[in-house]
Design a protein around this motif. Structure first.
Motif, PDB file in Angstrom:
ATOM      1  N   SER A  93       0.855  -1.326  -0.125  1.00  0.00           N
ATOM      2  CA  SER A  93      -0.113  -0.047   0.061  1.00  0.00           C
ATOM      3  C   SER A  93       1.084   1.265  -0.182  1.00  0.00           C
ATOM      4  CB  SER A  93      -0.956   0.130   1.256  1.00  0.00           C
ATOM      5  OG  SER A  93      -0.215  -0.095   2.303  1.00  0.00           O
ATOM      6  N   MET A  94       0.313   2.331  -0.072  1.00  0.00           N
ATOM      7  CA  MET A  94       0.926   3.547  -0.237  1.00  0.00           C
ATOM      8  C   MET A  94       0.301   4.729   0.530  1.00  0.00           C
ATOM      9  SD  MET A  94       2.312   3.557  -4.378  1.00  0.00           S
ATOM     10  CE  MET A  94       3.227   5.014  -4.248  1.00  0.00           C
ATOM     11  N   PRO A 106       4.220  12.786  14.293  1.00  0.00           N
ATOM     12  CA  PRO A 106       4.866  12.424  15.724  1.00  0.00           C
ATOM     13  C   PRO A 106       5.128  11.109  15.890  1.00  0.00           C
ATOM     14  CG  PRO A 106       2.391  12.944  15.950  1.00  0.00           C
ATOM     15  CD  PRO A 106       2.772  13.141  14.485  1.00  0.00           C
ATOM     16  N   PRO A 107       5.984  10.609  16.887  1.00  0.00           N
ATOM     17  CA  PRO A 107       6.246   9.383  16.894  1.00  0.00           C
ATOM     18  C   PRO A 107       5.241   8.488  16.838  1.00  0.00           C
ATOM     19  CG  PRO A 107       7.585  10.674  18.731  1.00  0.00           C
ATOM     20  CD  PRO A 107       6.476  11.526  17.738  1.00  0.00           C
ATOM     21  N   HIS A 108       5.416   7.204  16.251  1.00  0.00           N
ATOM     22  CA  HIS A 108       4.023   6.259  15.864  1.00  0.00           C
ATOM     23  C   HIS A 108       4.890   5.210  15.472  1.00  0.00           C
ATOM     24  CE1 HIS A 108       4.965   8.267  11.964  1.00  0.00           C
ATOM     25  NE2 HIS A 108       4.278   7.142  11.569  1.00  0.00           N
ATOM     26  N   LEU A 109       4.257   4.009  15.417  1.00  0.00           N
ATOM     27  CA  LEU A 109       4.654   2.787  14.694  1.00  0.00           C
ATOM     28  C   LEU A 109       3.507   2.054  13.926  1.00  0.00           C
ATOM     29  CD1 LEU A 109       3.586   0.161  16.233  1.00  0.00           C
ATOM     30  CD2 LEU A 109       4.894   1.026  18.023  1.00  0.00           C
ATOM     31  N   HIS A 110       3.879   1.357  12.838  1.00  0.00           N
ATOM     32  CA  HIS A 110       3.061   0.525  12.030  1.00  0.00           C
ATOM     33  C   HIS A 110       3.202  -1.148  12.362  1.00  0.00           C
ATOM     34  CE1 HIS A 110       2.456   4.367   9.843  1.00  0.00           C
ATOM     35  NE2 HIS A 110       3.787   4.196   9.530  1.00  0.00           N
ATOM     36  N   PRO A 111       2.190  -1.645  13.099  1.00  0.00           N
ATOM     37  CA  PRO A 111       2.458  -2.934  13.716  1.00  0.00           C
ATOM     38  C   PRO A 111       2.692  -3.915  12.696  1.00  0.00           C
ATOM     39  CG  PRO A 111       0.231  -2.119  14.002  1.00  0.00           C
ATOM     40  CD  PRO A 111       1.017  -1.000  13.431  1.00  0.00           C
ATOM     41  N   ARG A 112       2.224  -3.625  11.392  1.00  0.00           N
ATOM     42  CA  ARG A 112       2.038  -4.759  10.329  1.00  0.00           C
ATOM     43  C   ARG A 112       2.951  -4.423   9.117  1.00  0.00           C
ATOM     44  NH1 ARG A 112      -3.079  -4.064  12.433  1.00  0.00           N
ATOM     45  NH2 ARG A 112      -3.487  -2.559  10.864  1.00  0.00           N
ATOM     46  N   ALA A 113       3.952  -3.438   9.450  1.00  0.00           N
ATOM     47  CA  ALA A 113       4.549  -3.019   7.992  1.00  0.00           C
ATOM     48  C   ALA A 113       5.794  -2.315   8.286  1.00  0.00           C
ATOM     49  CB  ALA A 113       3.593  -2.203   7.053  1.00  0.00           C
ATOM     50  N   SER A 114       6.783  -2.524   7.335  1.00  0.00           N
ATOM     51  CA  SER A 114       7.988  -1.399   7.152  1.00  0.00           C
ATOM     52  C   SER A 114       7.462  -0.583   6.550  1.00  0.00           C
ATOM     53  CB  SER A 114       9.050  -2.419   6.633  1.00  0.00           C
ATOM     54  OG  SER A 114       9.490  -3.445   7.458  1.00  0.00           O
ATOM     55  N   GLU A 115       8.079   0.527   6.270  1.00  0.00           N
ATOM     56  CA  GLU A 115       7.873   1.788   5.400  1.00  0.00           C
ATOM     57  C   GLU A 115       9.226   2.206   4.869  1.00  0.00           C
ATOM     58  OE1 GLU A 115       6.050   6.260   6.313  1.00  0.00           O
ATOM     59  OE2 GLU A 115       6.174   4.854   7.848  1.00  0.00           O
ATOM     60  N   ALA A 116       8.822   2.870   3.637  1.00  0.00           N
ATOM     61  CA  ALA A 116      10.058   3.435   2.997  1.00  0.00           C
ATOM     62  C   ALA A 116       9.358   4.892   2.538  1.00  0.00           C
ATOM     63  CB  ALA A 116      10.607   2.810   1.738  1.00  0.00           C
ATOM     64  N   ILE A 117       9.933   5.918   2.681  1.00  0.00           N
ATOM     65  CA  ILE A 117       9.496   7.153   2.237  1.00  0.00           C
ATOM     66  C   ILE A 117      10.339   7.991   1.085  1.00  0.00           C
ATOM     67  CG2 ILE A 117       8.149   7.839   4.275  1.00  0.00           C
ATOM     68  CD1 ILE A 117      10.492  10.031   4.677  1.00  0.00           C
ATOM     69  N   PHE A 118       9.834   8.466   0.040  1.00  0.00           N
ATOM     70  CA  PHE A 118      10.313   9.118  -1.031  1.00  0.00           C
ATOM     71  C   PHE A 118       9.921  10.644  -1.089  1.00  0.00           C
ATOM     72  CE2 PHE A 118       9.806  10.928  -5.240  1.00  0.00           C
ATOM     73  CZ  PHE A 118      11.394  10.818  -5.584  1.00  0.00           C
ATOM     74  N   VAL A 119      10.855  11.552  -0.654  1.00  0.00           N
ATOM     75  CA  VAL A 119      10.388  12.987  -0.441  1.00  0.00           C
ATOM     76  C   VAL A 119      10.256  13.648  -1.864  1.00  0.00           C
ATOM     77  CG1 VAL A 119      11.475  15.099   0.433  1.00  0.00           C
ATOM     78  CG2 VAL A 119      12.227  12.887   1.229  1.00  0.00           C
ATOM     79  N   LEU A 120       8.912  14.094  -2.095  1.00  0.00           N
ATOM     80  CA  LEU A 120       8.486  14.505  -3.122  1.00  0.00           C
ATOM     81  C   LEU A 120       8.902  16.068  -3.243  1.00  0.00           C
ATOM     82  CD1 LEU A 120       5.038  13.436  -3.142  1.00  0.00           C
ATOM     83  CD2 LEU A 120       6.614  12.890  -4.990  1.00  0.00           C
ATOM     84  N   ARG A 150       9.919  -2.417  10.472  1.00  0.00           N
ATOM     85  CA  ARG A 150       8.659  -2.890  11.195  1.00  0.00           C
ATOM     86  C   ARG A 150       8.464  -2.574  12.195  1.00  0.00           C
ATOM     87  NH1 ARG A 150       4.583  -6.792   9.213  1.00  0.00           N
ATOM     88  NH2 ARG A 150       6.014  -7.175   7.319  1.00  0.00           N
ATOM     89  N   ALA A 151       7.376  -1.905  12.816  1.00  0.00           N
ATOM     90  CA  ALA A 151       7.098  -1.820  14.087  1.00  0.00           C
ATOM     91  C   ALA A 151       7.725  -1.015  15.210  1.00  0.00           C
ATOM     92  CB  ALA A 151       6.620  -3.423  14.754  1.00  0.00           C
ATOM     93  N   SER A 165       6.579  17.369   1.291  1.00  0.00           N
ATOM     94  CA  SER A 165       5.737  16.082   1.345  1.00  0.00           C
ATOM     95  C   SER A 165       6.569  14.906   0.824  1.00  0.00           C
ATOM     96  CB  SER A 165       4.568  16.474   0.187  1.00  0.00           C
ATOM     97  OG  SER A 165       5.301  16.682  -1.082  1.00  0.00           O
ATOM     98  N   VAL A 166       5.831  13.770   1.134  1.00  0.00           N
ATOM     99  CA  VAL A 166       6.454  12.476   0.715  1.00  0.00           C
ATOM    100  C   VAL A 166       5.569  11.447   0.521  1.00  0.00           C
ATOM    101  CG1 VAL A 166       8.264  12.713   2.518  1.00  0.00           C
ATOM    102  CG2 VAL A 166       6.260  11.225   3.092  1.00  0.00           C
ATOM    103  N   ILE A 167       5.955  10.533  -0.443  1.00  0.00           N
ATOM    104  CA  ILE A 167       5.025   9.442  -0.608  1.00  0.00           C
ATOM    105  C   ILE A 167       5.666   8.245   0.148  1.00  0.00           C
ATOM    106  CG2 ILE A 167       4.721   7.504  -2.404  1.00  0.00           C
ATOM    107  CD1 ILE A 167       2.916  10.039  -2.812  1.00  0.00           C
ATOM    108  N   ALA A 168       4.813   7.623   0.926  1.00  0.00           N
ATOM    109  CA  ALA A 168       5.202   6.334   1.589  1.00  0.00           C
ATOM    110  C   ALA A 168       4.776   5.131   1.153  1.00  0.00           C
ATOM    111  CB  ALA A 168       4.590   6.379   3.081  1.00  0.00           C
ATOM    112  N   ALA A 169       5.727   3.881   1.049  1.00  0.00           N
ATOM    113  CA  ALA A 169       5.380   2.719   0.713  1.00  0.00           C
ATOM    114  C   ALA A 169       5.382   1.737   1.702  1.00  0.00           C
ATOM    115  CB  ALA A 169       6.365   2.295  -0.512  1.00  0.00           C
ATOM    116  N   PHE A 170       4.479   0.670   1.952  1.00  0.00           N
ATOM    117  CA  PHE A 170       4.234   0.068   3.129  1.00  0.00           C
ATOM    118  C   PHE A 170       4.283  -1.669   2.608  1.00  0.00           C
ATOM    119  CE2 PHE A 170       2.282   3.728   4.093  1.00  0.00           C
ATOM    120  CZ  PHE A 170       2.801   3.775   5.459  1.00  0.00           C
TER     121      PHE A 170
END
Length: 218
Positions: A93-94, A106-120, A150-151, A165-170
């Motif tokens: 997903s994105m 702010p500080p957060h986590l994604h329990p089910r995914a790693s994330e990569a951001i691309f700076v737009l 992840r997490a 702005s960024v696009i984030a991929a999960f």
């Protein structure tokens, strides 16, 4: 004899694990989510005869979101399975994240995914915390990519006087998000004041003051 049985047991367990992993892969071309169906660790498949190109299409990430009405000066526009039903069972997903000048995700986590951001656009100060408490952080600029495991707790901050702005991929169709502040101080039912006071070495009055800044979750 004991050694042979141990080897047999390990072999059986490895085969079972391999089979279980294989069975998590799709056994058909696609499984477009039926968003009205009963959800059990994902969505059931839509009738293939009812699948359309729109199930795989989304324009929601094209334009910047309004950050003026957010307390943190950032806005997340999700492109997950609930917006793109064709992502069901694809494990991807994105999202788009927009930051006002001085804005913070702010500080957060994604329990089910790693994330990569691309700076737009713009530049950001980003980072994550390992479980040993080490901060891995860096300033990233337009065109850069940064990955968050992840997490693990992570954040993005725009310390500049211009938007970013960024696009984030999960690697999940529905990564989930748990933010530290709202989770701890806006829980419903609430976490007891004395528990939080002891955890953060604060007084209960201070905890109540912090809770007042977070709306209880519904």
């Amino acid at each position: 004899m004991a050694t042979s049985m141990a080897h047999l047991f390990v072999t059986i367990m490895l085969l079972a694990a391999h089979t279980a992993l294989a069975e998590t892969n799709m056994l058909q071309d696609l499984c477009v989510a039926d968003l009205k169906g009963s959800k059990v660790n994902g969505y059931p498949c839509k009738d293939p005869s009812q699948v359309t190109p729109e199930d795989f299409y989304y324009v929601g990430l094209a334009n910047a979101a309004d950050t003026s009405n957010t307390s943190m000066g950032s806005a997340v526009t999700a492109g997950n399975v609930e917006k793109i039903p064709g992502l069901n069972m694809m494990g991807t997903s994105m999202s788009r994240i927009d930051y006002a000048p001085g804005g913070l995700n702010p500080p957060h986590l994604h329990p089910r995914a790693s994330e990569a951001i691309f700076v737009l656009e713009g530049s950001l100060f980003v980072g994550f915390l390992t479980t040993s408490g080490k901060l891995i952080s860096k300033q990233v600029n337009k065109g850069d990519v940064f990955a968050f495991p992840r997490a693990l707790l992570h954040f993005q901050q725009n310390p500049n006087k211009t938007p970013a702005s960024v696009i984030a991929a999960f690697d999940s169709q529905n990564p989930g998000t748990q933010s530290v502040g709202p989770s701890l101080f806006g829980a419903n039912p609430p976490i007891p004041d004395d528990l939080l006071a002891k955890a953060f070495s604060l007084g209960t009055n201070e905890i109540q003051g912090i809770k007042g800044k977070f709306q209880p979750k519904k």
